[in-house]
Write a protein that holds these residues in place. Structure first.
Motif, PDB file in Angstrom:
ATOM      1  N   ASP A 264     -26.692  97.883 -16.201  1.00  0.00           N
ATOM      2  CA  ASP A 264     -25.450  97.596 -15.487  1.00  0.00           C
ATOM      3  C   ASP A 264     -25.342  98.418 -14.207  1.00  0.00           C
ATOM      4  OD1 ASP A 264     -24.704  95.772 -17.427  1.00  0.00           O
ATOM      5  OD2 ASP A 264     -23.309  97.145 -18.437  1.00  0.00           O
ATOM      6  N   LEU A 265     -25.753  99.683 -14.268  1.00  0.00           N
ATOM      7  CA  LEU A 265     -25.715 100.533 -13.077  1.00  0.00           C
ATOM      8  C   LEU A 265     -26.621  99.984 -11.975  1.00  0.00           C
ATOM      9  CD1 LEU A 265     -25.784 104.124 -14.609  1.00  0.00           C
ATOM     10  CD2 LEU A 265     -23.885 103.044 -13.393  1.00  0.00           C
ATOM     11  N   ALA A 266     -27.778  99.505 -12.378  1.00  0.00           N
ATOM     12  CA  ALA A 266     -28.721  98.973 -11.393  1.00  0.00           C
ATOM     13  C   ALA A 266     -28.132  97.751 -10.697  1.00  0.00           C
ATOM     14  CB  ALA A 266     -30.040  98.617 -12.070  1.00  0.00           C
ATOM     15  N   LEU A 267     -27.410  96.933 -11.436  1.00  0.00           N
ATOM     16  CA  LEU A 267     -26.830  95.724 -10.862  1.00  0.00           C
ATOM     17  C   LEU A 267     -25.533  96.002 -10.099  1.00  0.00           C
ATOM     18  CD1 LEU A 267     -27.440  93.270 -13.824  1.00  0.00           C
ATOM     19  CD2 LEU A 267     -28.743  93.464 -11.697  1.00  0.00           C
ATOM     20  N   ALA A 268     -24.898  97.125 -10.370  1.00  0.00           N
ATOM     21  CA  ALA A 268     -23.624  97.458  -9.735  1.00  0.00           C
ATOM     22  C   ALA A 268     -23.795  97.988  -8.315  1.00  0.00           C
ATOM     23  CB  ALA A 268     -22.874  98.486 -10.583  1.00  0.00           C
ATOM     24  N   ALA A 269     -24.961  98.493  -8.007  1.00  0.00           N
ATOM     25  CA  ALA A 269     -25.189  99.056  -6.675  1.00  0.00           C
ATOM     26  C   ALA A 269     -25.241  97.926  -5.652  1.00  0.00           C
ATOM     27  CB  ALA A 269     -26.492  99.844  -6.654  1.00  0.00           C
ATOM     28  N   PRO A 270     -24.583  98.109  -4.522  1.00  0.00           N
ATOM     29  CA  PRO A 270     -24.617  97.063  -3.503  1.00  0.00           C
ATOM     30  C   PRO A 270     -26.018  96.954  -2.887  1.00  0.00           C
ATOM     31  CG  PRO A 270     -23.512  99.013  -2.651  1.00  0.00           C
ATOM     32  CD  PRO A 270     -23.798  99.260  -4.109  1.00  0.00           C
ATOM     33  N   ALA A 271     -26.379  95.744  -2.533  1.00  0.00           N
ATOM     34  CA  ALA A 271     -27.673  95.527  -1.887  1.00  0.00           C
ATOM     35  C   ALA A 271     -27.623  96.106  -0.470  1.00  0.00           C
ATOM     36  CB  ALA A 271     -27.988  94.041  -1.838  1.00  0.00           C
ATOM     37  N   VAL A 272     -28.695  96.712  -0.075  1.00  0.00           N
ATOM     38  CA  VAL A 272     -28.798  97.244   1.286  1.00  0.00           C
ATOM     39  C   VAL A 272     -30.122  96.800   1.881  1.00  0.00           C
ATOM     40  CG1 VAL A 272     -27.356  99.275   0.828  1.00  0.00           C
ATOM     41  CG2 VAL A 272     -29.812  99.418   0.508  1.00  0.00           C
TER      42      VAL A 272
ATOM     43  N   ILE B 213     -27.462 101.331 -26.161  1.00  0.00           N
ATOM     44  CA  ILE B 213     -26.280 101.477 -25.305  1.00  0.00           C
ATOM     45  C   ILE B 213     -26.666 102.055 -23.956  1.00  0.00           C
ATOM     46  CG2 ILE B 213     -24.111 102.759 -25.027  1.00  0.00           C
ATOM     47  CD1 ILE B 213     -23.786 102.441 -28.120  1.00  0.00           C
ATOM     48  N   PHE B 214     -27.476 103.109 -23.954  1.00  0.00           N
ATOM     49  CA  PHE B 214     -27.907 103.715 -22.693  1.00  0.00           C
ATOM     50  C   PHE B 214     -28.719 102.723 -21.860  1.00  0.00           C
ATOM     51  CE2 PHE B 214     -27.720 108.263 -24.558  1.00  0.00           C
ATOM     52  CZ  PHE B 214     -26.426 108.430 -24.103  1.00  0.00           C
ATOM     53  N   GLN B 215     -29.564 101.928 -22.493  1.00  0.00           N
ATOM     54  CA  GLN B 215     -30.350 100.935 -21.762  1.00  0.00           C
ATOM     55  C   GLN B 215     -29.443  99.896 -21.109  1.00  0.00           C
ATOM     56  OE1 GLN B 215     -32.894  99.882 -25.074  1.00  0.00           O
ATOM     57  NE2 GLN B 215     -34.638 100.966 -24.172  1.00  0.00           N
TER      58      GLN B 215
ATOM     59  N   LEU C 226     -31.926 111.142 -24.549  1.00  0.00           N
ATOM     60  CA  LEU C 226     -32.059 109.683 -24.473  1.00  0.00           C
ATOM     61  C   LEU C 226     -31.574 109.135 -23.134  1.00  0.00           C
ATOM     62  CD1 LEU C 226     -30.992 108.514 -28.047  1.00  0.00           C
ATOM     63  CD2 LEU C 226     -33.273 108.402 -27.033  1.00  0.00           C
ATOM     64  N   ALA C 227     -30.469 109.659 -22.622  1.00  0.00           N
ATOM     65  CA  ALA C 227     -29.959 109.171 -21.336  1.00  0.00           C
ATOM     66  C   ALA C 227     -30.967 109.458 -20.223  1.00  0.00           C
ATOM     67  CB  ALA C 227     -28.621 109.810 -21.020  1.00  0.00           C
ATOM     68  N   GLY C 228     -31.490 110.671 -20.179  1.00  0.00           N
ATOM     69  CA  GLY C 228     -32.501 111.019 -19.179  1.00  0.00           C
ATOM     70  C   GLY C 228     -33.759 110.197 -19.338  1.00  0.00           C
ATOM     71  N   TYR C 229     -34.120 109.912 -20.566  1.00  0.00           N
ATOM     72  CA  TYR C 229     -35.302 109.106 -20.850  1.00  0.00           C
ATOM     73  C   TYR C 229     -35.124 107.694 -20.294  1.00  0.00           C
ATOM     74  CZ  TYR C 229     -39.126 106.981 -23.485  1.00  0.00           C
ATOM     75  OH  TYR C 229     -40.272 106.308 -23.833  1.00  0.00           O
ATOM     76  N   VAL C 230     -33.971 107.095 -20.574  1.00  0.00           N
ATOM     77  CA  VAL C 230     -33.699 105.733 -20.113  1.00  0.00           C
ATOM     78  C   VAL C 230     -33.664 105.677 -18.592  1.00  0.00           C
ATOM     79  CG1 VAL C 230     -31.924 103.930 -20.037  1.00  0.00           C
ATOM     80  CG2 VAL C 230     -32.539 104.994 -22.208  1.00  0.00           C
TER      81      VAL C 230
END
Length: 76
Positions: free
Chosen positions: A45-53, A38-40, A2-6
């Motif tokens: 959250d991970l996508a939003l946590a990365a700093p913009a470059v 939960i994984f979604q 599921l984690a890999g799928y998400v």
């Protein structure tokens, strides 16, 4: 799986298996549905946590070139 799928990190073969399992198993399994949710949320959250470059200047050139190739293939 599921984690890999998400995260869309599965091979093509495993992703197809994941699709089938989700369609067949998830409707009847509260635990797996909850885990998927939960994984979604974590992935979002991970996508939003990365700093913009700023993208490299070469990116626009590469995108333009690839889009031109795709357009040519569609015309043929």
């Amino acid at each position: 799986m599921l984690a890999g799928y998400v995260l869309r990190a599965l091979s093509e073969e495993d992703a197809a298996l994941g699709d089938a399992l989700i369609l067949d198993h998830l409707p009847s399994c509260n635990g797996c549905r909850d885990t998927l949710t939960i994984f979604q949320r974590i992935a979002a959250d991970l996508a939003l946590a990365a700093p913009a470059v700023d993208p490299p200047e070469s990116l626009l050139l590469k995108l333009t070139r690839e889009l031109g190739r795709d357009a040519e293939r569609r015309e043929r």
